[in-house]
Design a protein around this motif. Structure first.
Motif, short mmCIF file in Angstrom:
data_model
loop_
_atom_site.label_atom_id
_atom_site.label_comp_id
_atom_site.label_asym_id
_atom_site.label_seq_id
_atom_site.Cartn_x
_atom_site.Cartn_y
_atom_site.Cartn_z
N LEU A 34 4.59 -2.36 3.67
CA LEU A 34 5.56 -3.17 2.95
C LEU A 34 5.52 -4.61 3.42
N GLN A 35 5.75 -5.53 2.51
CA GLN A 35 5.89 -6.94 2.86
C GLN A 35 7.36 -7.25 3.01
N ARG A 68 4.98 -7.75 8.04
CA ARG A 68 4.64 -6.56 7.28
C ARG A 68 5.06 -5.35 8.10
N VAL A 69 5.50 -4.30 7.42
CA VAL A 69 5.93 -3.07 8.06
C VAL A 69 5.00 -1.96 7.59
N ILE A 70 4.44 -1.21 8.55
CA ILE A 70 3.52 -0.13 8.22
C ILE A 70 4.09 1.18 8.76
N ILE A 71 4.31 2.13 7.88
CA ILE A 71 4.78 3.46 8.26
C ILE A 71 3.59 4.39 8.14
N GLY A 72 3.28 5.09 9.24
CA GLY A 72 2.18 6.04 9.24
C GLY A 72 2.70 7.46 9.38
N LEU A 110 0.85 -1.18 0.00
CA LEU A 110 0.00 0.00 0.00
C LEU A 110 0.89 1.23 0.00
N TYR A 111 0.51 2.23 -0.81
CA TYR A 111 1.29 3.46 -0.86
C TYR A 111 0.35 4.65 -1.01
N THR A 112 0.16 5.39 0.09
CA THR A 112 -0.60 6.64 0.05
C THR A 112 0.26 7.70 0.74
N ASP A 113 -0.21 8.94 0.76
CA ASP A 113 0.57 9.99 1.40
C ASP A 113 0.52 9.93 2.93
#
Length: 88
Positions: free
Chosen positions: A52-53, A58-62, A44-47
């Motif tokens: 990332l897998q 999974r790694v989620i950057i918020g 997933l890629y939003t602003d």
């Protein structure tokens, strides 16, 4: 069990565990930049969120105004206002 033996072998041979085990590496450069190594794909890629897998998670950057500055097969750099990092 297999992962445990790989970890022992890496330690005995003085090899970097991240390379042998395929672990994801996360390096923050303040609150505005992060470098991720050993990821597999972009889910997933939003602003405001990048997911990332990696091999084992999974790694989620918020945050806000997130942008991928560059990426290769093994590394990527994300810029923006980073508010959180989560492992799934």
């Amino acid at each position: 069990m297999f992962e445990e033996s790989k970890e022992k072998a890496a330690s005995a041979l003085k090899l970097p565990k991240d390379v042998v085990l395929g672990e994801v590496l996360v390096s923050f450069l303040g609150r505005h930049s992060v470098v991720i190594e050993n990821y597999r794909s972009i889910i997933l890629y939003t602003d405001c969120s990048i997911k990332l897998q990696a091999k084992n998670c999974r790694v989620i950057i918020g945050g806000s105004r997130l942008m991928i500055e560059y990426y290769t097969n093994e590394e990527m750099k994300i810029n923006g206002f980073i508010k959180s990092l989560e492992f799934e």
